[in-house]
Write a protein that holds these residues in place. Structure first.
Motif, PDB file in Angstrom:
ATOM      1  N   HIS A 147     -45.060 147.192  42.027  1.00 60.02           N
ATOM      2  CA  HIS A 147     -44.931 148.598  41.645  1.00 60.02           C
ATOM      3  C   HIS A 147     -44.965 149.528  42.856  1.00 60.02           C
ATOM      4  N   ILE A 148     -45.482 149.063  43.951  1.00 56.90           N
ATOM      5  CA  ILE A 148     -45.460 149.893  45.168  1.00 56.90           C
ATOM      6  C   ILE A 148     -44.019 150.142  45.594  1.00 56.90           C
ATOM      7  N   PHE A 149     -43.209 149.086  45.588  1.00 55.75           N
ATOM      8  CA  PHE A 149     -41.799 149.227  45.975  1.00 55.75           C
ATOM      9  C   PHE A 149     -40.986 149.923  44.889  1.00 55.75           C
ATOM     10  N   LEU A 150     -41.421 149.818  43.641  1.00 53.17           N
ATOM     11  CA  LEU A 150     -40.707 150.480  42.555  1.00 53.17           C
ATOM     12  C   LEU A 150     -40.827 152.004  42.638  1.00 53.17           C
ATOM     13  N   SER A 151     -41.669 152.508  43.526  1.00 52.19           N
ATOM     14  CA  SER A 151     -41.751 153.956  43.729  1.00 52.19           C
ATOM     15  C   SER A 151     -40.418 154.528  44.196  1.00 52.19           C
ATOM     16  N   PHE A 152     -39.601 153.690  44.862  1.00 54.06           N
ATOM     17  CA  PHE A 152     -38.285 154.138  45.326  1.00 54.06           C
ATOM     18  C   PHE A 152     -37.281 154.278  44.185  1.00 54.06           C
ATOM     19  N   ASN A 153     -37.682 153.951  42.960  1.00 53.01           N
ATOM     20  CA  ASN A 153     -36.785 154.107  41.818  1.00 53.01           C
ATOM     21  C   ASN A 153     -36.446 155.565  41.534  1.00 53.01           C
ATOM     22  N   VAL A 154     -37.115 156.491  42.215  1.00 56.31           N
ATOM     23  CA  VAL A 154     -36.741 157.902  42.081  1.00 56.31           C
ATOM     24  C   VAL A 154     -35.298 158.109  42.530  1.00 56.31           C
ATOM     25  N   ILE A 155     -34.827 157.251  43.438  1.00 54.60           N
ATOM     26  CA  ILE A 155     -33.442 157.351  43.901  1.00 54.60           C
ATOM     27  C   ILE A 155     -32.484 157.004  42.775  1.00 54.60           C
ATOM     28  N   GLU A 156     -32.880 156.058  41.922  1.00 53.29           N
ATOM     29  CA  GLU A 156     -32.059 155.722  40.756  1.00 53.29           C
ATOM     30  C   GLU A 156     -31.885 156.948  39.857  1.00 53.29           C
ATOM     31  N   SER A 157     -32.942 157.706  39.657  1.00 52.46           N
ATOM     32  CA  SER A 157     -32.851 158.931  38.858  1.00 52.46           C
ATOM     33  C   SER A 157     -31.915 159.937  39.518  1.00 52.46           C
ATOM     34  N   VAL A 163     -24.296 161.548  37.926  1.00 56.95           N
ATOM     35  CA  VAL A 163     -23.305 160.730  37.191  1.00 56.95           C
ATOM     36  C   VAL A 163     -22.715 159.680  38.133  1.00 56.95           C
ATOM     37  N   LYS A 164     -23.591 159.015  38.883  1.00 54.84           N
ATOM     38  CA  LYS A 164     -23.186 157.944  39.792  1.00 54.84           C
ATOM     39  C   LYS A 164     -23.968 156.674  39.476  1.00 54.84           C
ATOM     40  N   ALA A 165     -24.004 156.341  38.189  1.00 60.48           N
ATOM     41  CA  ALA A 165     -24.773 155.167  37.775  1.00 60.48           C
ATOM     42  C   ALA A 165     -24.213 153.880  38.354  1.00 60.48           C
ATOM     43  N   ARG A 166     -22.951 153.914  38.781  1.00 54.48           N
ATOM     44  CA  ARG A 166     -22.375 152.696  39.372  1.00 54.48           C
ATOM     45  C   ARG A 166     -23.145 152.277  40.615  1.00 54.48           C
ATOM     46  N   ILE A 167     -23.690 153.254  41.361  1.00 52.60           N
ATOM     47  CA  ILE A 167     -24.420 152.943  42.588  1.00 52.60           C
ATOM     48  C   ILE A 167     -25.767 152.306  42.255  1.00 52.60           C
ATOM     49  N   SER A 168     -26.508 152.938  41.346  1.00 55.06           N
ATOM     50  CA  SER A 168     -27.807 152.369  40.968  1.00 55.06           C
ATOM     51  C   SER A 168     -27.624 151.034  40.246  1.00 55.06           C
ATOM     52  N   SER A 169     -26.543 150.898  39.467  1.00 53.17           N
ATOM     53  CA  SER A 169     -26.281 149.632  38.771  1.00 53.17           C
ATOM     54  C   SER A 169     -26.002 148.514  39.763  1.00 53.17           C
TER      55      SER A 169
END
Length: 274
Positions: A147-157, A163-169
Motif C-alpha cells: 500500500h505504500i507504493f499504491l499511494s502513486f495511484n493518484v496518477i491513475e485518477s 479521459v486518458k484511461a488508456r495510459i492508466s490501463s
C-alpha cells in the motif's frame, strides 16, 4: 448527392437524428475509446487472475493458500486507511480545478502515504493480538507494505480525469503481467508461500513505476507536487463517507475468511478461499 443526404436526414425521427449526430461526434468517440480501454483491462485482468489463481492454489495446497488468503483479506479490511476514499473525490476535483493538479495530487499522495504507514502499524498491532504466529504476521506485513507504493495511484485518477484511461490501463496491464510472470517463476523454482506475498509488493512497485513514467512522458513531473493543509482538510471532509462505506463493504466481504482461520485453521480457509 449532398442534397440527397440532407433529404434523407430530414425524414429521420428527431431522436434518431440526434443519436446519429452524437455517435459521429469526436466527444462520443473519445469517451467510447476511453471506456473500451477500461473494460478491456478489467476483462484481461479477470482472465489472467483466474488462470494464475488456479496455478497458485494447486501449487501451494490448502494450508499455505489459506495463509495467503488470510493475509490478503486481513489487509483488505484495513486498506481504507491507505485509500481514504479519495479516488472519486480526487477525479471530481481534478475535473473542476485542473489547473491546480500539483496541489491536488501532492496533497492526496502524502495523505495516502501517511495512511499506508498507519495501516502498517495497525495491522502489526492487531496481528500480534489476534494471530501472534510468525508466519501470519510476516505475510500480513508484506501484503500491507504494497500500500505504500499504491499511494502513486493518484496518477491513475489524474489520467481518468483527462479521459486518458488508456495510459492508466496500460500501466495496470504491465504491472499485472509482470507480477504474473513473477508468480510463475516462483512456482517453477518451488518457492515458499512468503514469496507469493512478495508478488503483491512487486505488482504495486511495477505499477507505481509505470504510472510515474507515463506521468512524466505526458509532460508533467511529480517533483512539482505540493502539500496544502487546507486542501487536505477539504479532501478529507469530502471523502470520509466514502471511506466508511468502503470499510463496511470490505468487512462484509472479507471477515468470513478471518473467522474461518480463527475457528478452523489455514487448511479449511484454503478450501473455502478457492
Amino acid at each position: 448527392m449532398k442534397k440527397k443526404r440532407l433529404l434523407d436526414r430530414a425524414y429521420l425521427p428527431s431522436g434518431e437524428l440526434r443519436l446519429i449526430d452524437l455517435m459521429k461526434s469526436s466527444g462520443f468517440r473519445k469517451y467510447l475509446a476511453n471506456t473500451s480501454w477500461m473494460m478491456g483491462e478489467k476483462s484481461i485482468r479477470l482472465g489472467i487472475n483466474l488462470i494464475i489463481g488456479i496455478i497458485i492454489a494447486r501449487y501451494l495446497g490448502p494450508r499455505d493458500y489459506g495463509l495467503l488468503a488470510y493475509a490478503i483479506s486481513f489487509v483488505s479490511i484495513f486498506g481504507v486507511m491507505s485509500s481514504l476514499g479519495f479516488q472519486d473525490v480526487l477525479i471530481r476535483e481534478l475535473i473542476k480545478e485542473g489547473d491546480k493538479r500539483e496541489e491536488l495530487l501532492g496533497t492526496t499522495f502524502l495523505l495516502r502515504l501517511a495512511g499506508a504507514c498507519l495501516l502498517l502499524l495497525t495491522v502489526a498491532i492487531i496481528s500480534l493480538m489476534v494471530f501472534p504466529d510468525k508466519s501470519s504476521i510476516t505475510m500480513v506485513m508484506i501484503v500491507a507494505s504494497s500500500h505504500i507504493f499504491l499511494s502513486f495511484n493518484v496518477i491513475e485518477s489524474f489520467f481518468e480525469s483527462k479521459v486518458k484511461a488508456r495510459i492508466s490501463s496500460r500501466s495496470l496491464l504491465i504491472a499485472l503481467l509482470g507480477s504474473s510472470v513473477f508468480k510463475i517463476i516462483l512456482v517453477m523454482i518451488s518457492a515458499t508461500v512468503v514469496c507469493f506475498a512478495f508478488s503483491m509488493l512487486v505488482e504495486s512497485m511495477i505499477l507505481s513505476i509505470c504510472l510515474v513514467a507515463f506521468y512524466h512522458a505526458d509532460g508533467n513531473s511529480v517533483l512539482d507536487w505540493k502539500f496544502l493543509r487546507g486542501r487536505a482538510i477539504s479532501l478529507l471532509s469530502d471523502s470520509w463517507p466514502l471511506a466508511v462505506a468502503w470499510l463496511f463493504a470490505m468487512a462484509y466481504t472479507r471477515v468470513d475468511q478471518i473467522m474461518i482461520k480463527y475457528l478452523l485453521g489455514n487448511q479449511e480457509l484454503g478450501y473455502y478461499a478457492v
